[in-house]
Write a protein that holds these residues in place. Sequence first.
Motif, PDB file in Angstrom:
ATOM      1  N   MET A 103       0.845  -1.199   0.000  1.00 31.37           N
ATOM      2  CA  MET A 103       0.000   0.000   0.000  1.00 31.37           C
ATOM      3  C   MET A 103       0.879   1.248   0.000  1.00 31.37           C
ATOM      4  O   MET A 103       1.832   1.367   0.755  1.00 31.37           O
ATOM      5  N   THR A 104       0.585   2.187  -0.861  1.00 29.59           N
ATOM      6  CA  THR A 104       1.342   3.427  -0.934  1.00 29.59           C
ATOM      7  C   THR A 104       0.707   4.467  -0.015  1.00 29.59           C
ATOM      8  O   THR A 104      -0.493   4.717  -0.081  1.00 29.59           O
ATOM      9  N   THR A 105       1.525   5.082   0.811  1.00 30.61           N
ATOM     10  CA  THR A 105       1.028   6.090   1.728  1.00 30.61           C
ATOM     11  C   THR A 105       0.784   7.400   0.993  1.00 30.61           C
ATOM     12  O   THR A 105       1.619   7.852   0.217  1.00 30.61           O
ATOM     13  N   THR A 106      -0.361   8.006   1.230  1.00 28.85           N
ATOM     14  CA  THR A 106      -0.682   9.291   0.640  1.00 28.85           C
ATOM     15  C   THR A 106      -0.134  10.401   1.516  1.00 28.85           C
ATOM     16  O   THR A 106      -0.334  10.408   2.728  1.00 28.85           O
ATOM     17  N   GLU A 107       0.548  11.349   0.930  1.00 29.53           N
ATOM     18  CA  GLU A 107       1.075  12.462   1.710  1.00 29.53           C
ATOM     19  C   GLU A 107      -0.035  13.467   2.002  1.00 29.53           C
ATOM     20  O   GLU A 107      -0.903  13.724   1.184  1.00 29.53           O
ATOM     21  N   THR A 108       0.006  14.046   3.204  1.00 24.90           N
ATOM     22  CA  THR A 108      -0.917  15.135   3.559  1.00 24.90           C
ATOM     23  C   THR A 108      -0.097  16.246   4.194  1.00 24.90           C
ATOM     24  O   THR A 108      -0.259  16.551   5.371  1.00 24.90           O
ATOM     25  N   PRO A 109       0.799  16.861   3.427  1.00 24.75           N
ATOM     26  CA  PRO A 109       1.733  17.814   4.017  1.00 24.75           C
ATOM     27  C   PRO A 109       1.061  19.046   4.601  1.00 24.75           C
ATOM     28  O   PRO A 109       1.497  19.570   5.617  1.00 24.75           O
ATOM     29  N   GLY A 110      -0.008  19.520   3.967  1.00 25.43           N
ATOM     30  CA  GLY A 110      -0.612  20.760   4.433  1.00 25.43           C
ATOM     31  C   GLY A 110      -1.382  20.613   5.725  1.00 25.43           C
ATOM     32  O   GLY A 110      -1.442  21.539   6.532  1.00 25.43           O
ATOM     33  N   THR A 111      -1.987  19.453   5.939  1.00 26.01           N
ATOM     34  CA  THR A 111      -2.849  19.280   7.104  1.00 26.01           C
ATOM     35  C   THR A 111      -2.055  19.363   8.401  1.00 26.01           C
ATOM     36  O   THR A 111      -2.455  20.064   9.339  1.00 26.01           O
TER      37      THR A 111
ATOM     38  N   ARG B  61      -5.191  26.445  17.003  1.00 26.61           N
ATOM     39  CA  ARG B  61      -5.200  25.976  18.382  1.00 26.61           C
ATOM     40  C   ARG B  61      -6.606  25.922  19.000  1.00 26.61           C
ATOM     41  O   ARG B  61      -6.920  24.976  19.727  1.00 26.61           O
ATOM     42  N   PRO B  62      -7.488  26.903  18.745  1.00 23.86           N
ATOM     43  CA  PRO B  62      -8.821  26.818  19.373  1.00 23.86           C
ATOM     44  C   PRO B  62      -9.628  25.595  18.953  1.00 23.86           C
ATOM     45  O   PRO B  62     -10.434  25.091  19.741  1.00 23.86           O
TER      46      PRO B  62
ATOM     47  N   ARG C  99       0.824  20.783   8.951  1.00 27.59           N
ATOM     48  CA  ARG C  99       1.334  22.142   9.147  1.00 27.59           C
ATOM     49  C   ARG C  99       0.230  23.065   9.656  1.00 27.59           C
ATOM     50  O   ARG C  99       0.481  23.938  10.494  1.00 27.59           O
ATOM     51  N   ARG C 100      -0.973  22.887   9.170  1.00 31.15           N
ATOM     52  CA  ARG C 100      -2.085  23.714   9.663  1.00 31.15           C
ATOM     53  C   ARG C 100      -2.420  23.378  11.121  1.00 31.15           C
ATOM     54  O   ARG C 100      -2.770  24.265  11.902  1.00 31.15           O
TER      55      ARG C 100
ATOM     56  N   GLU D 293      -9.453  15.382   8.831  1.00 35.23           N
ATOM     57  CA  GLU D 293      -8.760  15.299   7.544  1.00 35.23           C
ATOM     58  C   GLU D 293      -7.618  14.290   7.609  1.00 35.23           C
ATOM     59  O   GLU D 293      -7.424  13.479   6.702  1.00 35.23           O
ATOM     60  N   LEU D 294      -6.853  14.347   8.695  1.00 37.51           N
ATOM     61  CA  LEU D 294      -5.723  13.425   8.854  1.00 37.51           C
ATOM     62  C   LEU D 294      -6.185  11.973   8.831  1.00 37.51           C
ATOM     63  O   LEU D 294      -5.521  11.111   8.252  1.00 37.51           O
ATOM     64  N   ARG D 295      -7.303  11.695   9.485  1.00 35.30           N
ATOM     65  CA  ARG D 295      -7.754  10.301   9.620  1.00 35.30           C
ATOM     66  C   ARG D 295      -8.133   9.671   8.288  1.00 35.30           C
ATOM     67  O   ARG D 295      -8.277   8.443   8.209  1.00 35.30           O
TER      68      ARG D 295
END
Length: 406
Positions: free
Chosen positions: A1-9, A19-20, A11-12, A28-30
């Motif tokens: 299985m190839t891992t999908t990158e989520t670089p922006g999530t 923080r709030p 960092r946000r 989104e990460l999940r």
Amino acid sequence: MTTTETPGTLRRILDYSSRPDPYPLYAELRRTPVALQEDGSYVISTYRELTGILHDPHLSSDVRNLSRPMESFDRSGTPAFINLDPPEHDRLRRMAMRHFGPPHTPGLVTGMEGDLTAIVGRLIDGFAGKERIDVVDDFAYPFPVTVICHLLGVPREDEPRFHRWVDALINSIDYDPETDPREKLENGLRAREDLRHYLGGLLEERHGRPGEDLLTRLANDDGPDGRMTDEEIIATANLLLIAGHETTVNLITNGMLTLLRHPAVLHRLRDDPDLVVPLVEELLRYEPPVHIIPWRAAYSDITVDGTVIPKGSRILLMLASGSRDPKRFRDPDRFDPDRRDNQHLGFGSGIHLCFGGPLARRETQIALVELVRRLEEPRLVADPPPYRPSPVLRGPIHLHIERDAG
């Protein structure tokens, strides 16, 4: 299985503006339980994968097993046991636990309940005549600090000194050389050294002298595992001093904020103080004090959810995301103190399950019951409140409430 990158999530999530309310970003990460980042690290965000890897013997807590060193980690001192692996982790944790809880001191927390209640009572007495209170500065910070200073044998009057050091340490945990000023890292490293010297000075005074505080006991104890070295005692005391109040400050403050946002639950707690036990467990799931374990390392290539994580890779564990995973918890974004089967990740899991969890739970239970009982119609001044900088140990830096002065 190839891992999908989520670089922006990621960092946000780390950006202060989130923080709030980082929880939509956790959702989104999940979508990608194991996500490769641009820097070669891996983010794990789903409950099943988190619990699995937290119990995986191929996962290392020792930063020396990372293939790429982390600048924010100070290698000049002896690591605390939280940053070690078996068998050294197990040995040092057993030696500390002899004086902190079961099986050798099983009555520590229950034996403190009278003192805990008295401290809470005095702090709330100090609210008299005030129409506006800062739950953090006036209550949630001084309460656990007083307790951990007493337990360790640290003079309470020294609190302003180590408060500055601890703040600098916590702020440097998530240091990013690409976005953060170098001063942030240097302040954290300097604070680590200052705190070590301070605790070392206290320790020197304890050798060969009787006493009931933890520093004295560790300095003079010869148990089944022998005696800790001075460097190991200092590392252990450092860990307990920081973890012994930082997580509890956040848990109490997040708890009061959550109750003010859920007035029906607040009134239930006022009428039924026994509700506080499941309520605090739900807080640990819903608004936990620790959101992220910012690094772990792989001893060898490991496979998680079909993704191969290479040996030495940095792994970030998104505990707060796992505790909101809809595949594990029904209606996870709802605060429900009646929730059953609530095996949250609020204090982690596995061999590094939070050492001081029983004390933090009881402190928070007593604090919330007394605040709700004694404050008349408390109201939030600002929602959301201002948050502390750290995405790792997440909680309001201030929580101002108004009430009818009494």
